[in-house]
Design a protein around this motif. Structure first.
Motif, PDB file in Angstrom:
ATOM      1  N   LEU A 299      14.511 -46.166  56.681  1.00 18.49           N
ATOM      2  CA  LEU A 299      15.676 -45.962  55.829  1.00 18.49           C
ATOM      3  C   LEU A 299      16.734 -47.032  56.060  1.00 18.49           C
ATOM      4  CD1 LEU A 299      16.024 -42.085  55.902  1.00 18.49           C
ATOM      5  CD2 LEU A 299      15.080 -43.525  54.097  1.00 18.49           C
ATOM      6  N   ALA A 300      16.895 -47.472  57.290  1.00 18.44           N
ATOM      7  CA  ALA A 300      17.834 -48.556  57.574  1.00 18.44           C
ATOM      8  C   ALA A 300      17.378 -49.837  56.882  1.00 18.44           C
ATOM      9  CB  ALA A 300      17.961 -48.771  59.074  1.00 18.44           C
ATOM     10  N   ARG A 301      16.093 -50.065  56.877  1.00 18.35           N
ATOM     11  CA  ARG A 301      15.554 -51.253  56.208  1.00 18.35           C
ATOM     12  C   ARG A 301      15.765 -51.163  54.699  1.00 18.35           C
ATOM     13  NH1 ARG A 301       9.315 -52.969  55.798  1.00 18.35           N
ATOM     14  NH2 ARG A 301       9.628 -54.983  54.842  1.00 18.35           N
TER      15      ARG A 301
ATOM     16  N   GLU B 239      21.474 -53.414  49.921  1.00 18.63           N
ATOM     17  CA  GLU B 239      22.719 -54.182  50.022  1.00 18.63           C
ATOM     18  C   GLU B 239      22.489 -55.636  49.638  1.00 18.63           C
ATOM     19  OE1 GLU B 239      24.057 -53.574  54.017  1.00 18.63           O
ATOM     20  OE2 GLU B 239      24.601 -51.480  53.637  1.00 18.63           O
ATOM     21  N   ARG B 240      21.397 -56.205  50.119  1.00 25.86           N
ATOM     22  CA  ARG B 240      21.076 -57.597  49.785  1.00 25.86           C
ATOM     23  C   ARG B 240      20.786 -57.750  48.295  1.00 25.86           C
ATOM     24  NH1 ARG B 240      17.080 -58.915  54.871  1.00 25.86           N
ATOM     25  NH2 ARG B 240      18.713 -59.234  56.412  1.00 25.86           N
TER      26      ARG B 240
ATOM     27  N   ARG C 293      22.226 -59.621  42.982  1.00 24.19           N
ATOM     28  CA  ARG C 293      22.435 -59.310  41.567  1.00 24.19           C
ATOM     29  C   ARG C 293      23.830 -59.766  41.130  1.00 24.19           C
ATOM     30  NH1 ARG C 293      19.677 -55.056  41.313  1.00 24.19           N
ATOM     31  NH2 ARG C 293      21.107 -53.806  42.539  1.00 24.19           N
ATOM     32  N   ALA C 294      24.843 -59.535  41.968  1.00 24.54           N
ATOM     33  CA  ALA C 294      26.201 -59.976  41.649  1.00 24.54           C
ATOM     34  C   ALA C 294      26.275 -61.495  41.548  1.00 24.54           C
ATOM     35  CB  ALA C 294      27.179 -59.459  42.710  1.00 24.54           C
ATOM     36  N   GLU C 295      25.588 -62.178  42.448  1.00 24.31           N
ATOM     37  CA  GLU C 295      25.559 -63.648  42.409  1.00 24.31           C
ATOM     38  C   GLU C 295      24.869 -64.150  41.146  1.00 24.31           C
ATOM     39  OE1 GLU C 295      24.016 -67.445  45.081  1.00 24.31           O
ATOM     40  OE2 GLU C 295      23.841 -65.415  45.888  1.00 24.31           O
TER      41      GLU C 295
END
Length: 87
Positions: free
Chosen positions: A33-35, A41-42, A47-49
């Motif tokens: 789940l952490a992965r 997040e990445r 996507r924003a970039e």
């Protein structure tokens, strides 16, 4: 090992699957789940970039088809994104 039977099955949910150390199994979902969270997040940042690069390319006069090809998206998707940002 010829002639020996396999170890006894001790997992009641999967009788053909031997029991494992439960402490290892408890840590695995948390790591997984952490992965997933880190990957999400990445992906959001990427996507924003990408969206910023699309806006800049369009503002600088690039054609929608050229932007689409560079982004690996369809012409229609680029058009849809730009239209949604301008409304």
């Amino acid at each position: 090992m010829r002639g020996q039977s396999p170890p006894p099955a001790t997992n009641p949910l999967r009788p053909d699957y031997p029991e494992r150390d439960s402490s290892i199994l408890l840590d695995m979902p948390e790591r997984d789940l952490a992965r997933v969270e880190l990957a999400a997040e990445r992906a959001t940042a990427a996507r924003a970039e990408l969206h910023e690069a699309i806006r800049e390319a369009h503002k600088n006069g690039e054609t929608l088809r050229a932007i689409a090809e560079s982004a690996g998206l369809s012409f229609q998707r680029i058009h849809q994104l730009l239209r949604s940002w301008n409304s």
